[in-house]
Each structure stands twice: as C-alpha cells, then as structure tokens.
Design a protein around this motif. Structure first.
Motif, mmCIF file in Angstrom:
data_model
loop_
_atom_site.group_PDB
_atom_site.id
_atom_site.type_symbol
_atom_site.label_atom_id
_atom_site.label_comp_id
_atom_site.label_asym_id
_atom_site.label_seq_id
_atom_site.Cartn_x
_atom_site.Cartn_y
_atom_site.Cartn_z
ATOM 1 N N ASN A 16 0.763 -0.962 0.291
ATOM 2 C CA ASN A 16 -0.032 0.038 0.281
ATOM 3 C C ASN A 16 0.929 0.847 0.222
ATOM 4 O O ASN A 16 0.311 2.530 -0.583
ATOM 5 N N ARG A 17 1.922 1.040 0.596
ATOM 6 C CA ARG A 17 2.850 2.086 0.901
ATOM 7 C C ARG A 17 3.564 2.688 -0.699
ATOM 8 O O ARG A 17 3.838 3.756 -0.952
ATOM 9 N N GLN A 18 3.942 1.104 -1.660
ATOM 10 C CA GLN A 18 4.747 0.862 -2.299
ATOM 11 C C GLN A 18 3.743 1.656 -3.625
ATOM 12 O O GLN A 18 4.504 2.586 -4.422
ATOM 13 N N LEU A 19 2.890 1.481 -3.917
ATOM 14 C CA LEU A 19 2.402 1.135 -4.786
ATOM 15 C C LEU A 19 1.698 2.851 -5.109
ATOM 16 O O LEU A 19 1.664 3.471 -4.580
ATOM 17 N N PRO A 20 1.517 3.004 -6.737
ATOM 18 C CA PRO A 20 1.034 3.979 -6.473
ATOM 19 C C PRO A 20 -0.110 4.235 -6.153
ATOM 20 O O PRO A 20 -1.304 3.716 -5.647
ATOM 21 N N GLU A 21 -1.039 6.126 -5.774
ATOM 22 C CA GLU A 21 -1.320 6.292 -4.794
ATOM 23 C C GLU A 21 -3.078 5.860 -5.796
ATOM 24 O O GLU A 21 -4.164 5.613 -4.626
ATOM 25 N N ASP A 22 -3.226 5.593 -6.958
ATOM 26 C CA ASP A 22 -4.438 5.411 -7.529
ATOM 27 C C ASP A 22 -4.206 4.525 -7.501
ATOM 28 O O ASP A 22 -5.731 3.759 -8.419
ATOM 29 N N GLU A 23 -3.785 3.101 -7.422
ATOM 30 C CA GLU A 23 -4.076 1.364 -7.050
ATOM 31 C C GLU A 23 -4.085 1.247 -5.829
ATOM 32 O O GLU A 23 -3.964 -0.432 -6.163
ATOM 33 N N ARG A 24 -4.343 2.107 -4.711
ATOM 34 C CA ARG A 24 -4.039 0.952 -3.699
ATOM 35 C C ARG A 24 -5.068 0.756 -3.456
ATOM 36 O O ARG A 24 -5.993 -0.537 -2.751
ATOM 37 N N GLU A 25 -6.909 1.751 -3.914
ATOM 38 C CA GLU A 25 -8.074 0.335 -4.022
ATOM 39 C C GLU A 25 -7.953 -0.724 -4.615
ATOM 40 O O GLU A 25 -8.142 -0.513 -5.578
ATOM 41 N N GLY A 26 -7.828 -1.710 -3.957
ATOM 42 C CA GLY A 26 -7.551 -2.993 -5.167
ATOM 43 C C GLY A 26 -6.541 -3.181 -5.553
ATOM 44 O O GLY A 26 -6.081 -2.603 -6.706
ATOM 45 N N ILE A 27 -5.559 -4.146 -4.869
ATOM 46 C CA ILE A 27 -4.162 -3.988 -5.133
ATOM 47 C C ILE A 27 -3.682 -4.312 -6.404
ATOM 48 O O ILE A 27 -4.760 -5.421 -7.256
ATOM 49 N N ASN A 28 -2.896 -3.244 -7.652
ATOM 50 C CA ASN A 28 -2.539 -4.503 -8.826
ATOM 51 C C ASN A 28 -1.594 -4.686 -8.561
ATOM 52 O O ASN A 28 -0.940 -5.244 -9.279
ATOM 53 N N TRP A 29 -2.084 -6.533 -9.154
ATOM 54 C CA TRP A 29 -1.451 -7.340 -8.630
ATOM 55 C C TRP A 29 -0.171 -7.404 -9.638
ATOM 56 O O TRP A 29 1.103 -8.293 -9.169
ATOM 57 N N GLU A 30 -0.475 -6.761 -10.691
ATOM 58 C CA GLU A 30 0.409 -7.143 -11.823
ATOM 59 C C GLU A 30 1.756 -6.333 -10.864
ATOM 60 O O GLU A 30 2.979 -6.732 -11.587
ATOM 61 N N ASN A 31 1.533 -5.422 -10.761
ATOM 62 C CA ASN A 31 2.740 -4.735 -10.177
ATOM 63 C C ASN A 31 3.105 -4.835 -9.083
ATOM 64 O O ASN A 31 4.213 -4.955 -8.214
ATOM 65 N N ALA A 32 2.186 -5.499 -7.717
ATOM 66 C CA ALA A 32 2.822 -6.219 -6.981
ATOM 67 C C ALA A 32 3.837 -7.207 -7.044
ATOM 68 O O ALA A 32 4.203 -7.905 -5.990
ATOM 69 N N TYR A 33 3.298 -7.987 -8.165
ATOM 70 C CA TYR A 33 4.298 -9.137 -8.169
ATOM 71 C C TYR A 33 5.731 -9.320 -7.947
ATOM 72 O O TYR A 33 6.729 -9.438 -8.462
ATOM 73 N N ASP A 34 5.776 -7.723 -8.631
ATOM 74 C CA ASP A 34 8.019 -7.460 -8.376
ATOM 75 C C ASP A 34 8.465 -7.452 -7.225
ATOM 76 O O ASP A 34 9.761 -7.447 -7.177
ATOM 77 N N PHE A 35 7.783 -7.813 -6.255
ATOM 78 C CA PHE A 35 7.584 -7.813 -4.998
ATOM 79 C C PHE A 35 8.042 -9.758 -4.455
ATOM 80 O O PHE A 35 7.754 -10.232 -3.700
ATOM 81 N N LYS A 36 7.882 -10.414 -5.486
ATOM 82 C CA LYS A 36 7.701 -11.716 -5.223
ATOM 83 C C LYS A 36 9.174 -12.329 -4.587
ATOM 84 O O LYS A 36 9.786 -12.288 -4.864
ATOM 85 N N VAL A 37 8.631 -13.630 -4.161
ATOM 86 C CA VAL A 37 10.360 -14.383 -3.532
ATOM 87 C C VAL A 37 9.741 -15.695 -4.272
ATOM 88 O O VAL A 37 9.129 -15.748 -4.861
ATOM 89 N N VAL A 38 11.045 -16.567 -4.270
ATOM 90 C CA VAL A 38 11.110 -17.875 -4.856
ATOM 91 C C VAL A 38 11.731 -18.696 -4.223
ATOM 92 O O VAL A 38 13.041 -17.713 -2.868
ATOM 93 N N LEU A 39 11.421 -19.228 -3.626
ATOM 94 C CA LEU A 39 11.922 -20.275 -1.942
ATOM 95 C C LEU A 39 12.076 -21.812 -3.128
ATOM 96 O O LEU A 39 11.564 -22.092 -3.850
ATOM 97 N N PRO A 40 13.157 -22.406 -2.266
ATOM 98 C CA PRO A 40 13.579 -23.919 -3.036
ATOM 99 C C PRO A 40 12.863 -24.389 -1.806
ATOM 100 O O PRO A 40 12.568 -24.513 -1.006
ATOM 101 N N VAL A 41 11.682 -25.471 -3.384
ATOM 102 C CA VAL A 41 11.200 -26.311 -2.578
ATOM 103 C C VAL A 41 12.208 -27.314 -1.154
ATOM 104 O O VAL A 41 11.581 -27.881 -0.470
#
Length: 227
Positions: free
Chosen positions: A198-223
């Motif tokens: 909510n802090r990092q995404l643009p203000e106009d995208e905070r209402e119902g997060i735009n997950w396409e941009n949010a996936y920039d913060f994804k993590v990769v975990l070894p199975v």
C-alpha cells in the motif's frame, strides 16, 4: 531391420509421450530406463494399432486399387520389385504410427482445453502432495502458509507451478506476511507486506491492489527447504 524397427518405435513412442498434454508431465519426472519403457510401451501400442489397420487395408487390396486407378503402376518402379514390398509395408506402417500419434495428441490437447476441470484433475494425479496444495491454493486464490527448515515462515499467494519441467524445484509466491518460529515453535510474524504494498504502489492503485505491479515483490523459495 529389427534394430531399425525398434528405433522407430521408440522415437514415435517418445514423440507421443513428450507431446501429450498429460503424459508429458509424467515423462519429465522419469529418468533412465523408465523413459525407454514409457516410450517403448506407447510405441508398441501405436505399432500394433497401425499394423492392424494395415492388415485391413492390405486385405481389401486398397493400395493396388489406388495405384491402378491413377495409372501409377508403371511410374512407381519400386512397386515392380516384389522383393521390396515388405520394406514398403513397414515404411507405411511407420507413417501410420506417426499420423495416429499426431492425431491423438492434437485431439487430446483440444479435449483438455475444452474440459478444463478434467485437465485439472489429470494434472493433480501427476503432481505430488506439495504441488497439489499449491495448485489448490492458486485455483481458489487463497493464501498459503509455508514453513522453511531454517524456521522462517511465509504466508502469501503462490504462483501456479510450472510442471512442464518435471518436479517443482522452486516456488514463487507473493508474500503477505512473514516471520519465524520461536523456541516454543510458535509463529511470530514480523513483516506485514500488505502494508508495504500500500505504501509502495501508486496512490491510484491502492484501492484493490494492482497485483501485476505487486508481483515485483515476489519471492522464490527452494522446495527442498519447505517442510
């Protein structure tokens, strides 16, 4: 000739296994002689069906009637050499094998494309327990909790696993919460990623997060580290 027949049977069997939308998921999880067995069995089935079809075709003398009807019996010199008829028949059976495998692969792909629920069930049967858990989580769009060997704990939205390359080695997820287990094995969450988004995404995208941009913060975990 026997080695050539075996080689072609294995090649066409492998083609079928590697192109079929469901069988290939099991093939990529196999190794060594298991691959030969799967390819050999599929090739043997295709060879048997093709040979039976050819017996019917040959019984009604369809090739000769076709050649004569188009007046090709003089131009096709190989047909005048009776010693090579067996070779011609083998080649035609191989061609039938490939045509049958191609048709069945395309028909299966179309079938599973139209019947997504059956494809989902078929994939689940090939997946292991963790993969099934991830698939169910992504299908329902529900957060998933993952515990790592190091004591780290993640809660987040998993990305649909790519099973085309074999058993899952890494899991990609969008974390919502993270923390670790204390000495009493109780979970203590220390990071709330949802607030971070909510802090990092643009203000106009905070209402119902735009997950396409949010996936920039994804993590990769070894199975291998997940238990």
């Amino acid at each position: 000739m026997g080695a050539l027949v075996l080689g072609v049977v294995l090649i066409i069997g492998y083609y079928y296994q590697s192109k079929h939308p469901i069988s290939r998921l099991e093939l990529v999880r196999s190794s060594g002689y298991h691959i030969y067995f799967k390819a050999g069995f599929s090739g043997f089935v295709l060879f048997t069906i093709s040979a039976l079809i050819w017996v019917v075709i040959d019984y009604f003398d369809m090739p000769s009637n076709l050649v004569e009807s188009y007046g090709l019996n003089k131009s096709l010199i190989i047909l005048n050499d009776t010693d090579r008829w067996e070779e011609v028949k083998i080649v035609l059976i191989f061609a039938l094998m490939f045509i049958l495998s191609f048709i069945y692969v395309k028909a299966s792909s179309l079938f599973y494309y139209c019947k997504a629920n059956l494809r989902f069930d078929a994939i689940n049967k090939k997946a292991n327990d963790l993969e099934r858990l991830i698939i169910a989580s992504t299908a329902a769009i529900k957060p998933l909790r993952l515990d790592l060997d190091c004591g780290k704990v993640y809660v987040g939205l998993a990305e649909y696993p790519n099973l085309e390359g074999g058993e899952l080695a890494y899991l990609t997820m969008l974390p919502l919460l993270s923390g670790r287990r204390n000495e009493q094995q109780e979970i203590e969450f220390s990071n709330n990623y949802y607030r971070h988004y909510n802090r990092q995404l643009p203000e106009d995208e905070r209402e119902g997060i735009n997950w396409e941009n949010a996936y920039d913060f994804k993590v990769v975990l070894p199975v291998k580290d997940i238990f």
